[in-house]
Design a protein around this motif. Structure first.
Motif, mmCIF file in Angstrom:
data_model
loop_
_atom_site.group_PDB
_atom_site.id
_atom_site.type_symbol
_atom_site.label_atom_id
_atom_site.label_comp_id
_atom_site.label_asym_id
_atom_site.label_seq_id
_atom_site.Cartn_x
_atom_site.Cartn_y
_atom_site.Cartn_z
ATOM 1 N N GLY A 17 8.063 0.991 -1.829
ATOM 2 C CA GLY A 17 8.845 0.888 -0.596
ATOM 3 C C GLY A 17 8.573 1.979 0.414
ATOM 4 N N THR A 255 12.769 -2.333 7.305
ATOM 5 C CA THR A 255 11.717 -1.324 7.116
ATOM 6 C C THR A 255 11.485 -0.508 8.382
ATOM 7 O OG1 THR A 255 10.087 -2.974 7.779
ATOM 8 C CG2 THR A 255 10.506 -2.732 5.400
ATOM 9 N N GLY A 371 13.830 2.516 -5.867
ATOM 10 C CA GLY A 371 13.127 1.444 -6.569
ATOM 11 C C GLY A 371 13.553 1.344 -8.030
ATOM 12 N N GLY A 389 13.327 -3.904 -2.075
ATOM 13 C CA GLY A 389 12.153 -3.150 -2.555
ATOM 14 C C GLY A 389 11.330 -2.587 -1.417
ATOM 15 N N LEU A 390 11.223 -3.346 -0.312
ATOM 16 C CA LEU A 390 10.416 -2.900 0.830
ATOM 17 C C LEU A 390 10.994 -1.633 1.463
ATOM 18 C CD1 LEU A 390 9.721 -6.328 2.595
ATOM 19 C CD2 LEU A 390 7.998 -4.865 1.480
ATOM 20 N N THR A 396 9.587 -0.771 -6.918
ATOM 21 C CA THR A 396 10.489 -1.833 -7.420
ATOM 22 C C THR A 396 9.631 -2.916 -8.076
ATOM 23 O OG1 THR A 396 12.107 -1.414 -5.690
ATOM 24 C CG2 THR A 396 12.188 -3.590 -6.729
ATOM 25 N N ALA A 420 2.862 -3.925 4.067
ATOM 26 C CA ALA A 420 3.674 -3.599 2.878
ATOM 27 C C ALA A 420 2.750 -3.248 1.716
ATOM 28 C CB ALA A 420 4.542 -4.789 2.500
#
Ligand code: EPZ
Length: 427
Positions: A17, A255, A371, A389-390, A396, A420
């Motif tokens: 992430g 994000t 994560g 998770g990002l 993650t 990503a």
């Protein structure tokens, strides 16, 4: 996992992430339209070509079901499907296939309209609560069908469908579409009152009308269908998936990214855009794209899921991930499904502070998620975990990615193209 002698690849997603999503992403065709339009093609007495289909499991399952029932079906790599229904020779669906997807119930109305009888396995689908079909049954019985449920099948028979006035007790996408499919070739006029207005309801009506049906009012509370004696195959391009588009909008905000989400119809995302703007996110729209830009921690907000054009229940879970790091307390009320919070336990393993009271989620925003290994319990829960998770610190690992693949075409590849740090591993 070995089950029934078949080795099932259990993919996982590994996300590192903290990377802002930047660039452009193209939205695929709408899953919830595809699963209605493909069965609808069986009503015609000549071939159809359906384009812009998403390459997802539900489309592949439907292809296999139609082939097993005698139709000629070819799905090409560019997402177009040729369907020739002339060889259709069965009024019952293969149980093991039909159970793999929720929307197999659309075959009920189509086979009933074609053959006067239909036997469809009780639908499967996501575990987000009881998935009743009483309104589907109410509508088909009003059109003159006799319905019995036995041995895990829904069985329907009719000596001829006749138009009727049908009031839906609840706004149901599935029941609205199922009744529209059956009524398109019934004798006389059908009126569906309190109909669902989702973009995929309108897309299915557009496809039926292109085949020669006579449907007016799709997208409003009242849909009027004047039955016709036959339908002709035609070419149709599936409407863009507003839920996939909304998922990427939320991921861009989560994000602190800067993303243009292309090939969509902005009005389909008005509720999502409005909520993101309330949260301090920059949202701007063009004819067929929306840009989402954010550089700050989101403000808290309240979300109440409602039928379209209200905030979509299918984006409640992705939005709850974003709200878990908002600068304050947010409240989500899930008015459509009674247990659509299974992802919350998983996001709490990443440090979120969320309390569930019946259909209400109280989210106390934290600075950051961390994560962790988490498990997707259903399609949109999986999308929520991807978003978590990002934006989380560290790695993650998401298991049960098969759920996510049911509704998102190449989600890892599309996110990777936006910067990503995401990898799919097959276990
Ligand atoms: C469709 O499900 C979508 N699935 C769902 O998306 C979506 O969450 C839902 O519509 C609401 O927008 C497909 O289109 C394949 P409903 P559907 O009938 O048609 C009650 C996803 O993530 N109800 O509109 O099954 C029901 O309990 C999936 O893509 C009855 O009471 O949903 C619910 O509370 C998940 N009796 C409400 O209506 C019925 O006969 C809405 O259900 C039918 C429904």
């Amino acid at each position: 996992m070995i089950c029934g002698g078949k080795f099932e690849i259990m993919d996982k997603l590994l996300i590192h992430g903290g990377k802002p999503l930047e660039g452009e992403v193209c939205v695929s065709g709408c899953k919830n339209s595809a699963v209605a339009v493909i069965p609808a093609a069986l009503l015609a007495d000549s071939p159809s070509v359906i384009e812009n289909l998403p390459y997802i499991d539900d489309v592949l399952v439907l292809r296999d079901i139609l082939k097993a029932m005698g139709a000629k079906v070819e799905l090409s790599d560019n997402g177009s499907m040729y369907i020739d229904p002339s060889g259709l020779n069965a009024f019952t669906t293969p149980m093991e296939m039909a159970r793999r997807m929720r929307a197999s119930y659309y075959l009920l109305s189509v086979l009933l309209a074609r053959f006067g009888k239909a036997e469809v396995a009780f639908p499967g689908g996501c575990d987000i609560g009881v998935r009743p079909i009483d309104q589907h049954i109410k509508g088909l019985e009003a059109l003159g069908a006799k319905i019995i449920i036995e041995h895990g099948f829904i069985k329907a028979y009719t000596s001829g469908l006749k138009g009727a006035e049908i009031y839906l007790d609840v706004v149901s996408v599935g029941a609205t579409i199922n009744i529209m499919l059956a009524a398109s070739m019934a004798d006389g006029v059908t009126e569906i009152v309190n109909a669902a207005k989702e973009p995929h309801v309108v897309d299915t009506a557009n496809f039926l009308n292109a085949m020669g049906a006579n449907i007016k009012g799709a997208g409003t509370d009242v849909i009027k269908i004047r039955g016709v004696s036959s339908l002709k195959g035609c070419q149709h391009s599936i409407v863009p998936d507003q839920i996939e588009a909304g998922t990427f909008m939320i991921a861009a905000a989560a994000t602190k990214g800067n993303v243009i989400i292309k090939n969509l119809i902005p009005v389909h995302l008005e509720s999502v855009s409005a909520k993101l703007i309330e949260m301090g996110v920059e949202v701007s729209a063009g004819d067929d794209f929306i840009r989402v830009k954010s550089s700050a921690r989101p403000k808290p907000t309240t979300i109440k899921t409602l039928p379209y054009p209200g905030f979509p229940t299918d984006l409640q879970q992705p939005m709850s991930a974003l709200l878990s790091i908002a600068d304050g307390t947010s409240i989500i009320t899930e008015n459509i499904w009674e247990s659509r919070y299974k992802h919350i336990e998983e996001i709490k393993r990443m440090g979120a502070k969320i309390k569930i009271e019946d259909r209400v989620a109280i989210i106390d925003g934290v600075e950051k998620l961390s994560g962790a290994p988490v498990i997707a319990t259903d399609l949109r829960a999986g999308a929520a975990l991807v978003i978590a998770g990002l934006m989380a610190e560290g790695v993650t690992e998401i298991s049960n990615v098969k759920y996510i693949d049911r509704g998102y075409e190449n989600i890892d590849k599309k996110l990777m193209a936006l910067g990503a740090d995401i990898r799919r591993i097959s276990v």
